[in-house]
Motif scaffolding. Structure first.
Motif, PDB file in Angstrom:
ATOM      1  N   ALA A 288     -50.970 -43.428  -7.810  1.00 14.67           N
ATOM      2  CA  ALA A 288     -50.466 -44.799  -7.732  1.00 14.67           C
ATOM      3  C   ALA A 288     -51.131 -45.666  -8.792  1.00 14.67           C
ATOM      4  O   ALA A 288     -52.228 -45.372  -9.258  1.00 14.67           O
ATOM      5  N   GLY A 289     -50.462 -46.736  -9.176  1.00 15.76           N
ATOM      6  CA  GLY A 289     -51.041 -47.711 -10.084  1.00 15.76           C
ATOM      7  C   GLY A 289     -50.693 -47.526 -11.544  1.00 15.76           C
ATOM      8  O   GLY A 289     -50.991 -48.395 -12.365  1.00 15.76           O
ATOM      9  N   LEU A 290     -50.068 -46.405 -11.893  1.00 21.35           N
ATOM     10  CA  LEU A 290     -49.705 -46.152 -13.286  1.00 21.35           C
ATOM     11  C   LEU A 290     -48.338 -46.742 -13.610  1.00 21.35           C
ATOM     12  O   LEU A 290     -47.525 -46.989 -12.718  1.00 21.35           O
ATOM     13  N   SER A 291     -48.084 -46.912 -14.897  1.00 23.57           N
ATOM     14  CA  SER A 291     -46.784 -47.436 -15.327  1.00 23.57           C
ATOM     15  C   SER A 291     -45.689 -46.394 -15.188  1.00 23.57           C
ATOM     16  O   SER A 291     -44.503 -46.721 -15.199  1.00 23.57           O
ATOM     17  N   LYS A 292     -46.076 -45.119 -15.061  1.00 32.05           N
ATOM     18  CA  LYS A 292     -45.128 -44.022 -14.902  1.00 32.05           C
ATOM     19  C   LYS A 292     -45.415 -43.271 -13.603  1.00 32.05           C
ATOM     20  O   LYS A 292     -46.503 -43.378 -13.042  1.00 32.05           O
ATOM     21  N   VAL A 293     -44.456 -42.481 -13.161  1.00 33.20           N
ATOM     22  CA  VAL A 293     -44.593 -41.747 -11.906  1.00 33.20           C
ATOM     23  C   VAL A 293     -45.136 -40.350 -12.172  1.00 33.20           C
ATOM     24  O   VAL A 293     -44.570 -39.589 -12.959  1.00 33.20           O
ATOM     25  N   ARG A 294     -46.242 -40.029 -11.495  1.00 32.57           N
ATOM     26  CA  ARG A 294     -46.803 -38.676 -11.583  1.00 32.57           C
ATOM     27  C   ARG A 294     -47.143 -38.174 -10.188  1.00 32.57           C
ATOM     28  O   ARG A 294     -47.790 -38.869  -9.397  1.00 32.57           O
ATOM     29  N   THR A 295     -46.713 -36.952  -9.886  1.00 36.25           N
ATOM     30  CA  THR A 295     -47.054 -36.307  -8.630  1.00 36.25           C
ATOM     31  C   THR A 295     -47.533 -34.887  -8.904  1.00 36.25           C
ATOM     32  O   THR A 295     -47.364 -34.357 -10.004  1.00 36.25           O
ATOM     33  N   SER A 296     -48.123 -34.258  -7.891  1.00 36.06           N
ATOM     34  CA  SER A 296     -48.538 -32.861  -7.993  1.00 36.06           C
ATOM     35  C   SER A 296     -48.637 -32.282  -6.590  1.00 36.06           C
ATOM     36  O   SER A 296     -48.689 -33.030  -5.606  1.00 36.06           O
ATOM     37  N   PRO A 297     -48.674 -30.952  -6.468  1.00 27.52           N
ATOM     38  CA  PRO A 297     -48.885 -30.364  -5.138  1.00 27.52           C
ATOM     39  C   PRO A 297     -50.297 -30.650  -4.648  1.00 27.52           C
ATOM     40  O   PRO A 297     -51.169 -31.061  -5.420  1.00 27.52           O
ATOM     41  N   ASP A 298     -50.522 -30.407  -3.355  1.00 31.89           N
ATOM     42  CA  ASP A 298     -51.818 -30.767  -2.759  1.00 31.89           C
ATOM     43  C   ASP A 298     -52.805 -29.598  -2.755  1.00 31.89           C
ATOM     44  O   ASP A 298     -53.665 -29.509  -1.880  1.00 31.89           O
ATOM     45  N   HIS A 299     -52.679 -28.692  -3.726  1.00 34.56           N
ATOM     46  CA  HIS A 299     -53.572 -27.522  -3.760  1.00 34.56           C
ATOM     47  C   HIS A 299     -53.976 -27.220  -5.201  1.00 34.56           C
ATOM     48  O   HIS A 299     -53.473 -27.838  -6.142  1.00 34.56           O
ATOM     49  N   GLU A 318     -41.923 -30.437  -2.849  1.00 32.40           N
ATOM     50  CA  GLU A 318     -42.050 -31.785  -2.291  1.00 32.40           C
ATOM     51  C   GLU A 318     -42.515 -32.773  -3.357  1.00 32.40           C
ATOM     52  O   GLU A 318     -42.098 -33.932  -3.364  1.00 32.40           O
ATOM     53  N   ALA A 319     -43.387 -32.305  -4.256  1.00 33.55           N
ATOM     54  CA  ALA A 319     -43.856 -33.177  -5.341  1.00 33.55           C
ATOM     55  C   ALA A 319     -42.699 -33.588  -6.246  1.00 33.55           C
ATOM     56  O   ALA A 319     -42.641 -34.726  -6.722  1.00 33.55           O
ATOM     57  N   VAL A 320     -41.762 -32.672  -6.472  1.00 34.09           N
ATOM     58  CA  VAL A 320     -40.562 -32.996  -7.256  1.00 34.09           C
ATOM     59  C   VAL A 320     -39.713 -34.025  -6.507  1.00 34.09           C
ATOM     60  O   VAL A 320     -39.287 -35.041  -7.074  1.00 34.09           O
ATOM     61  N   PHE A 321     -39.484 -33.772  -5.217  1.00 33.04           N
ATOM     62  CA  PHE A 321     -38.682 -34.702  -4.410  1.00 33.04           C
ATOM     63  C   PHE A 321     -39.309 -36.097  -4.388  1.00 33.04           C
ATOM     64  O   PHE A 321     -38.624 -37.108  -4.561  1.00 33.04           O
ATOM     65  N   LYS A 322     -40.628 -36.149  -4.167  1.00 32.18           N
ATOM     66  CA  LYS A 322     -41.301 -37.444  -4.063  1.00 32.18           C
ATOM     67  C   LYS A 322     -41.275 -38.185  -5.399  1.00 32.18           C
ATOM     68  O   LYS A 322     -41.115 -39.412  -5.432  1.00 32.18           O
ATOM     69  N   ALA A 323     -41.427 -37.464  -6.503  1.00 29.24           N
ATOM     70  CA  ALA A 323     -41.379 -38.116  -7.816  1.00 29.24           C
ATOM     71  C   ALA A 323     -40.023 -38.777  -8.035  1.00 29.24           C
ATOM     72  O   ALA A 323     -39.941 -39.915  -8.529  1.00 29.24           O
ATOM     73  N   ILE A 324     -38.970 -38.098  -7.649  1.00 29.15           N
ATOM     74  CA  ILE A 324     -37.617 -38.648  -7.796  1.00 29.15           C
ATOM     75  C   ILE A 324     -37.422 -39.859  -6.885  1.00 29.15           C
ATOM     76  O   ILE A 324     -36.901 -40.899  -7.312  1.00 29.15           O
ATOM     77  N   ASP A 325     -37.865 -39.743  -5.634  1.00 29.59           N
ATOM     78  CA  ASP A 325     -37.727 -40.857  -4.690  1.00 29.59           C
ATOM     79  C   ASP A 325     -38.480 -42.097  -5.181  1.00 29.59           C
ATOM     80  O   ASP A 325     -37.957 -43.218  -5.129  1.00 29.59           O
ATOM     81  N   ILE A 326     -39.710 -41.897  -5.625  1.00 30.99           N
ATOM     82  CA  ILE A 326     -40.528 -43.023  -6.082  1.00 30.99           C
ATOM     83  C   ILE A 326     -39.917 -43.651  -7.326  1.00 30.99           C
ATOM     84  O   ILE A 326     -39.885 -44.887  -7.471  1.00 30.99           O
ATOM     85  N   PHE A 327     -39.414 -42.820  -8.239  1.00 32.04           N
ATOM     86  CA  PHE A 327     -38.764 -43.331  -9.451  1.00 32.04           C
ATOM     87  C   PHE A 327     -37.591 -44.233  -9.079  1.00 32.04           C
ATOM     88  O   PHE A 327     -37.424 -45.334  -9.623  1.00 32.04           O
ATOM     89  N   ARG A 328     -36.788 -43.814  -8.121  1.00 32.52           N
ATOM     90  CA  ARG A 328     -35.622 -44.605  -7.702  1.00 32.52           C
ATOM     91  C   ARG A 328     -36.054 -45.890  -6.988  1.00 32.52           C
ATOM     92  O   ARG A 328     -35.470 -46.953  -7.198  1.00 32.52           O
ATOM     93  N   ASN A 329     -37.062 -45.766  -6.148  1.00 32.44           N
ATOM     94  CA  ASN A 329     -37.555 -46.950  -5.451  1.00 32.44           C
ATOM     95  C   ASN A 329     -38.069 -47.992  -6.433  1.00 32.44           C
ATOM     96  O   ASN A 329     -37.847 -49.194  -6.256  1.00 32.44           O
ATOM     97  N   ARG A 330     -38.748 -47.543  -7.475  1.00 35.61           N
ATOM     98  CA  ARG A 330     -39.244 -48.480  -8.494  1.00 35.61           C
ATOM     99  C   ARG A 330     -38.091 -49.151  -9.228  1.00 35.61           C
ATOM    100  O   ARG A 330     -38.171 -50.343  -9.554  1.00 35.61           O
ATOM    101  N   GLN A 331     -37.050 -48.404  -9.512  1.00 32.07           N
ATOM    102  CA  GLN A 331     -35.890 -48.999 -10.166  1.00 32.07           C
ATOM    103  C   GLN A 331     -35.299 -50.109  -9.307  1.00 32.07           C
ATOM    104  O   GLN A 331     -34.987 -51.200  -9.797  1.00 32.07           O
ATOM    105  N   GLU A 332     -35.151 -49.827  -8.005  1.00 27.01           N
ATOM    106  CA  GLU A 332     -34.585 -50.823  -7.087  1.00 27.01           C
ATOM    107  C   GLU A 332     -35.502 -52.041  -6.993  1.00 27.01           C
ATOM    108  O   GLU A 332     -35.035 -53.181  -6.984  1.00 27.01           O
ATOM    109  N   TYR A 333     -36.812 -51.787  -6.909  1.00 30.74           N
ATOM    110  CA  TYR A 333     -37.784 -52.878  -6.805  1.00 30.74           C
ATOM    111  C   TYR A 333     -37.727 -53.764  -8.043  1.00 30.74           C
ATOM    112  O   TYR A 333     -37.749 -55.000  -7.942  1.00 30.74           O
ATOM    113  N   THR A 334     -37.648 -53.148  -9.202  1.00 26.68           N
ATOM    114  CA  THR A 334     -37.578 -53.896 -10.458  1.00 26.68           C
ATOM    115  C   THR A 334     -36.323 -54.746 -10.517  1.00 26.68           C
ATOM    116  O   THR A 334     -36.354 -55.916 -10.925  1.00 26.68           O
TER     117      THR A 334
END
Length: 348
Positions: A288-299, A318-334
């Protein structure tokens, strides 16, 4: 706003001797994933061909020279290097660290150039990746520098989100590292992330104490009374719903975490042990906190099972799914924020 099949998911391959390449190929062996996003893997055609044959995966790919050439509905592999690479599954080697960084650096540059929309990182070995160009405790700090943001390690599932005040800090240094300024900064990052990345308008955040039982009124250390409590009171006075400090030992077992949109732990193991106990295999590490979206697995690299076709790829998926979801949410928020500002300016 981009349609679902146009989001380009950049993927750094991680340590080639670990399970990174395996979980990436397993994820996209399912052709339905190509309907959701356009994967762009930063490695080489030679390397992916070797791993594909070694592990017997039924997946075709498109070799490209630059991320901007990525083709929708294809599994794209950017040729970051051309030479043959020695892959020794399960071994920590200097070569493994070298190519992990080459992949990460190329993926990060593509992200900065907006040739990819989000970045999903496969696991690295934090020891063998160290070099003159990479002197960081992990992905998070490197990306914070490259993307010029205020980073926060945020472990997430659909029902649990755990952020950290300190991440890769030795336990002996934790108490001195936690200052009022650090707490305010991390709460600010997590609060904004909950709003723009997770669509939670008025987040409720719990903060765990630094010491056992949050210090027991000074019996077990003064840090919670002198640092954490007054800082949280100050934050609450600004209107944020931030509560604590809570005793960490019973917070998760009692189910209290379910009453909050996020939990902030004082240090790495205080937050990640309960998180991984409750969600291992489905959890995602989000920066969180970056200008771009980055995710990774938890291992991690899981050398002990690398090359044996035993790795569970669901956390990476799940990391792929979450990256896509967060990217879309940021677009809507913007878009929403922009519309509000336009309306306010018209009134003025």
């Amino acid at each position: 706003m981009k349609s679902a099949d146009k989001i380009k998911v950049g993927i750094s391959i991680g340590d080639l001797n670990g399970i990174g390449s395996e979980i990436v190929l397993k994820t996209f062996e399912d052709a339905r994933m190509l309907e959701l996003c356009t994967p762009v893997v930063f490695a080489s055609a030679k390397t992916i061909t070797f791993i594909k044959k070694k592990l017997d995966y039924d997946i075709t790919f498109q070799g490209i020279e630059d991320a901007s050439q990525a083709i929708d509905n294809k599994f794209n592999v950017v040729n970051v290097w051309k030479e043959n690479v020695n892959i020794n599954f399960g071994e920590e080697t200097a070569e493994g660290g070298k190519y992990a960084f080459e992949s990460l650096r190329a993926a990060t540059e593509a992200l900065k150039k907006e040739e990819i929309d989000v970045l999903v990182t496969a696991p690295i070995n934090k020891h063998n990746i160290q070099s003159e160009d990479f002197k960081f405790p992990g992905h998070t700090d490197y990306l914070a520098k490259e993307l010029e943001g205020e980073s926060l390690m945020f472990m997430i599932t659909d029902t649990l989100r755990v952020g950290l005040l300190t991440d890769h800090v030795a336990v002996k240094d934790v108490a001195s590292a936690i200052t009022p300024e650090l707490i305010e900064k991390k709460i600010r990052i997590i609060y904004k992330s909950l709003q723009q990345d997770f669509k939670i308008q008025k987040p409720k955040v719990a903060v765990l104490g630094i010491n056992p039982h949050s210090g027991d009124n000074g019996v077990i250390g003064n840090e919670d009374d002198e640092v954490t409590k007054p800082t949280l009171e100050k934050i609450r006075s600004s209107g944020k719903l931030v509560f604590g400090p809570y005793s960490a030992d019973s917070f998760f077992g009692s189910g209290n975490y379910k009453n909050f949109d996020a939990v902030v732990a004082a240090y790495h193991d205080q937050g990640l042990i309960p998180f991984k106990t409750l969600s291992f295999g489905s959890g995602v590490n989000f920066t969180a906190g970056l200008s771009k979206v980055r995710t990774s697995p938890d291992h991690g690299t899981a050398y002990e099972i690398a090359g044996k076709n035993k790795a569970d790829h669901h956390s990476f998926k799940e990391a792929v799914f979450k990256a896509i979801d967060i990217f879309r949410n940021r677009q809507e928020y913007t878009e929403l924020t922009s519309n509000v500002l336009k309306k306010q300016s018209k009134k003025i």
